[in-house]
Motif scaffolding. Structure first.
Motif, PDB file in Angstrom:
ATOM      1  N   GLU A 117      -7.381   7.609  -5.722  1.00 47.06           N
ATOM      2  CA  GLU A 117      -8.669   8.036  -5.187  1.00 47.06           C
ATOM      3  C   GLU A 117      -9.542   6.874  -4.743  1.00 47.06           C
ATOM      4  O   GLU A 117     -10.483   7.054  -3.967  1.00 47.06           O
ATOM      5  CB  GLU A 117      -9.412   8.890  -6.217  1.00 47.06           C
ATOM      6  N   GLY A 118      -9.246   5.692  -5.199  1.00 43.36           N
ATOM      7  CA  GLY A 118     -10.029   4.530  -4.769  1.00 43.36           C
ATOM      8  C   GLY A 118      -9.765   4.118  -3.339  1.00 43.36           C
ATOM      9  O   GLY A 118     -10.465   3.238  -2.810  1.00 43.36           O
ATOM     10  N   ILE A 119      -8.794   4.743  -2.700  1.00 41.11           N
ATOM     11  CA  ILE A 119      -8.443   4.387  -1.321  1.00 41.11           C
ATOM     12  C   ILE A 119      -8.685   5.580  -0.405  1.00 41.11           C
ATOM     13  O   ILE A 119      -8.107   6.649  -0.598  1.00 41.11           O
ATOM     14  CB  ILE A 119      -6.970   3.948  -1.226  1.00 41.11           C
ATOM     15  N   ASP A 120      -9.562   5.407   0.566  1.00 41.19           N
ATOM     16  CA  ASP A 120      -9.772   6.383   1.630  1.00 41.19           C
ATOM     17  C   ASP A 120      -8.842   6.007   2.775  1.00 41.19           C
ATOM     18  O   ASP A 120      -8.984   4.941   3.381  1.00 41.19           O
ATOM     19  CB  ASP A 120     -11.230   6.371   2.092  1.00 41.19           C
ATOM     20  N   THR A 121      -7.890   6.874   3.084  1.00 38.70           N
ATOM     21  CA  THR A 121      -6.821   6.477   4.016  1.00 38.70           C
ATOM     22  C   THR A 121      -7.319   6.258   5.439  1.00 38.70           C
ATOM     23  O   THR A 121      -6.659   5.551   6.215  1.00 38.70           O
ATOM     24  CB  THR A 121      -5.682   7.515   4.015  1.00 38.70           C
ATOM     25  N   GLN A 122      -8.460   6.843   5.802  1.00 42.44           N
ATOM     26  CA  GLN A 122      -8.984   6.603   7.149  1.00 42.44           C
ATOM     27  C   GLN A 122      -9.559   5.178   7.250  1.00 42.44           C
ATOM     28  O   GLN A 122      -9.243   4.437   8.182  1.00 42.44           O
ATOM     29  CB  GLN A 122     -10.051   7.639   7.493  1.00 42.44           C
ATOM     30  N   ASP A 123     -10.388   4.795   6.294  1.00 43.34           N
ATOM     31  CA  ASP A 123     -10.930   3.425   6.282  1.00 43.34           C
ATOM     32  C   ASP A 123      -9.822   2.413   6.029  1.00 43.34           C
ATOM     33  O   ASP A 123      -9.811   1.323   6.610  1.00 43.34           O
ATOM     34  CB  ASP A 123     -12.012   3.290   5.213  1.00 43.34           C
ATOM     35  N   PHE A 124      -8.900   2.782   5.154  1.00 37.45           N
ATOM     36  CA  PHE A 124      -7.810   1.882   4.792  1.00 37.45           C
ATOM     37  C   PHE A 124      -6.947   1.542   6.009  1.00 37.45           C
ATOM     38  O   PHE A 124      -6.493   0.408   6.173  1.00 37.45           O
ATOM     39  CB  PHE A 124      -6.970   2.549   3.699  1.00 37.45           C
ATOM     40  N   LEU A 125      -6.728   2.540   6.888  1.00 35.97           N
ATOM     41  CA  LEU A 125      -5.943   2.296   8.092  1.00 35.97           C
ATOM     42  C   LEU A 125      -6.607   1.224   8.956  1.00 35.97           C
ATOM     43  O   LEU A 125      -5.952   0.274   9.405  1.00 35.97           O
ATOM     44  CB  LEU A 125      -5.792   3.597   8.889  1.00 35.97           C
ATOM     45  N   LYS A 126      -7.911   1.357   9.170  1.00 37.76           N
ATOM     46  CA  LYS A 126      -8.628   0.435  10.048  1.00 37.76           C
ATOM     47  C   LYS A 126      -8.732  -0.965   9.457  1.00 37.76           C
ATOM     48  O   LYS A 126      -8.545  -1.965  10.160  1.00 37.76           O
ATOM     49  CB  LYS A 126     -10.039   0.967  10.324  1.00 37.76           C
ATOM     50  N   HIS A 127      -9.038  -1.036   8.165  1.00 34.32           N
ATOM     51  CA  HIS A 127      -9.420  -2.319   7.577  1.00 34.32           C
ATOM     52  C   HIS A 127      -8.296  -3.052   6.861  1.00 34.32           C
ATOM     53  O   HIS A 127      -8.420  -4.243   6.583  1.00 34.32           O
ATOM     54  CB  HIS A 127     -10.602  -2.108   6.620  1.00 34.32           C
ATOM     55  N   ARG A 128      -7.194  -2.333   6.559  1.00 34.95           N
ATOM     56  CA  ARG A 128      -6.114  -3.013   5.840  1.00 34.95           C
ATOM     57  C   ARG A 128      -4.738  -2.799   6.473  1.00 34.95           C
ATOM     58  O   ARG A 128      -4.011  -3.747   6.728  1.00 34.95           O
ATOM     59  CB  ARG A 128      -6.106  -2.592   4.370  1.00 34.95           C
ATOM     60  N   ALA A 129      -4.367  -1.533   6.719  1.00 35.30           N
ATOM     61  CA  ALA A 129      -3.006  -1.262   7.207  1.00 35.30           C
ATOM     62  C   ALA A 129      -2.760  -1.906   8.566  1.00 35.30           C
ATOM     63  O   ALA A 129      -1.746  -2.574   8.774  1.00 35.30           O
ATOM     64  CB  ALA A 129      -2.758   0.246   7.263  1.00 35.30           C
ATOM     65  N   LEU A 130      -3.679  -1.698   9.510  1.00 32.39           N
ATOM     66  CA  LEU A 130      -3.473  -2.275  10.838  1.00 32.39           C
ATOM     67  C   LEU A 130      -3.489  -3.799  10.804  1.00 32.39           C
ATOM     68  O   LEU A 130      -2.844  -4.454  11.624  1.00 32.39           O
ATOM     69  CB  LEU A 130      -4.528  -1.748  11.814  1.00 32.39           C
ATOM     70  N   LYS A 131      -4.191  -4.379   9.831  1.00 35.06           N
ATOM     71  CA  LYS A 131      -4.170  -5.841   9.684  1.00 35.06           C
ATOM     72  C   LYS A 131      -2.807  -6.323   9.196  1.00 35.06           C
ATOM     73  O   LYS A 131      -2.430  -7.475   9.411  1.00 35.06           O
ATOM     74  CB  LYS A 131      -5.275  -6.295   8.737  1.00 35.06           C
ATOM     75  N   GLU A 132      -2.074  -5.421   8.539  1.00 32.45           N
ATOM     76  CA  GLU A 132      -0.697  -5.728   8.130  1.00 32.45           C
ATOM     77  C   GLU A 132       0.301  -5.288   9.193  1.00 32.45           C
ATOM     78  O   GLU A 132       1.515  -5.311   8.968  1.00 32.45           O
ATOM     79  CB  GLU A 132      -0.372  -5.031   6.799  1.00 32.45           C
TER      80      GLU A 132
END
Length: 416
Positions: free
Chosen positions: A351-366
């Motif tokens: 629950e600490g991860i919001d997948t919409q924000d996570f995509l923009k700020h972390r996943a796409l950076k990877e």
């Protein structure tokens, strides 16, 4: 009469938005189509699209069929044709669906421009403004997009590891009557290898849904784009075999032959066919004649059955590769479905991860992408900690690397 225009004067710009129909306020771009634009970068490993593997497209067969059709029947294949579709292809599809018990005859099959057009036609025929559709939560994004254009509202029921919880449908129906004073347009269900959840509705739930639809006097839309892509277990009878008089069944060549042909179909009770034909004539008159002839030639040559068998083998390997990589690289407090077929699995993160924000700020950076779960919730009331992952498009080594990158991003996100 001479028309004099002073091109040097200031010309007011038309306010186009003020002329648009009210329904356009509910039209939204597909989140997946927009996301695909972001993933054109070749460095990004994308699990976002529902894409078949292009290396398995039947290039030679399509080329040979195009040459054969244009040589032998070019004048017919390049001409206008019947709205209902090309007769020999309708007959082939009807016979092919008999294997699964679908009560299809050529006269109750309509060829469409992909199954997405079928969804649009359903909206045009069945949905009045502010009328409800009963469906699962989550559900197929393309259906949400198609029906919101017709000002549909959605009442949803939960899914578990076996798909739609049918026990919740009666309460949902009662709530729709309470809120709107009229019954829902229909029940929408994806029983085989659900998009996005990857679940398969068991036989008992299918029977239960058929009984409830009969009790409530509701139509059922059974969307089955992935049914032939089963990797384990036995085929389960479609819902339309239980209540053919109240079921509209949708199929497509996009996942088995090639999506670029844009060929889907509707199977409906014969008395409904006129309405679908009328609705389709207002869209495009008929599905492309040439692609129907080409698809029919490929199918009649007996290519499709061994081709689908090969796809099952290759996609099963990719599914297993993704599942194994998630076990190896992802944090322990993540979970996911193990689909019996299809193209997708559904993952839940802490629950600490919001997948919409996570995509923009972390996943796409990877350099890795997926579809955030919220886009599959018609009322935007869930999916914040979920994601849809496609395993059919990328080869196994790319899948492993992409899942590893997501694992790295997830662990960084949990530590932040």
């Amino acid at each position: 009469m001479e028309l004099n225009l002073d091109l040097n004067r200031d010309i007011p710009i038309l306010d186009w938005e003020s002329y648009l129909a009210e329904r356009t306020e509910r039209m939204k771009s597909s989140a997946i189509r927009e996301l695909l634009k972001l993933t054109q970068n070749p460095d990004i490993i994308s699990f976002a699209g529902g894409l078949p593997a292009p290396e398995f497209f039947p290039m030679r067969e399509v080329e040979e069929a195009c040459c054969y059709v244009t040589e032998k029947a070019g004048k017919e294949a390049l001409q206008y044709s019947a709205t209902e579709g090309y007769g020999p292809l309708k007959e082939y599809l009807a016979n092919a669906m008999h294997k699964y018990g679908v009560p299809a005859e050529p006269e109750n099959v309509l060829l469409t421009n992909g199954s997405q057009q079928a969804l649009d036609l359903l909206g045009k025929i069945f949905i009045d403004p502010d009328q409800f559709v009963l469906t699962g939560r989550p559900t197929y994004l393309g259906a949400i997009q198609a029906w919101k254009a017709y000002q549909a509202r959605f009442h949803t029921v939960n899914l578990d590891e076996h798909g739609m919880i049918v026990d919740e449908l009666k309460h949902a129906y009662d709530k729709v009557i309470e809120d709107s004073g009229r019954p829902p347009a229909f029940i929408y269900v994806l029983p085989n290898f659900h998009n996005p959840a990857g679940t398969t509705l068991p036989l008992e739930r299918r029977k239960q849904l058929a009984e409830l639809a009969t009790e409530l006097d509701l139509p059922v839309v059974e969307d089955d784009p992935y049914g032939e892509l089963r990797y384990e277990g036995e085929d389960i009878p479609p819902i339309c075999t239980m209540i053919p008089e109240r079921t509209i069944y949708l199929g497509t060549f996009s996942k088995t032959l090639t999506p670029g042909l844009r060929l889907g179909w509707i199977v409906c009770p014969e008395k409904l066919m006129t309405r679908f034909v009328q609705a389709k004539q207002g869209c495009d008159l008929h599905t492309g004649t040439l692609v129907q002839y080409v698809a029919n030639d490929i199918c009649q040559r007996g290519f499709l059955k061994p081709h689908v068998k090969r796809l099952r083998k290759e996609y099963r390997e990719r599914r297993d590769t993704m599942l194994d990589a998630m076990e190896e690289f992802w944090p322990d407090d993540c979970s996911w479905t193990r689909p019996l077929g299809g193209l997708f699995l559904w993952a839940q993160v802490p629950e600490g991860i919001d997948t919409q924000d996570f995509l923009k700020h972390r996943a796409l950076k990877e350099n890795v992408a997926y579809v955030p779960g919220i886009h599959f919730y018609p009322n935007q009331d869930g999916g914040n900690h979920a994601m849809r992952l496609n395993f059919s498009y990328s080869p196994p080594d790319t899948i492993v690397e992409g899942i590893r990158r997501l694992g790295v991003a997830l662990k960084k996100g949990l530590q932040a």
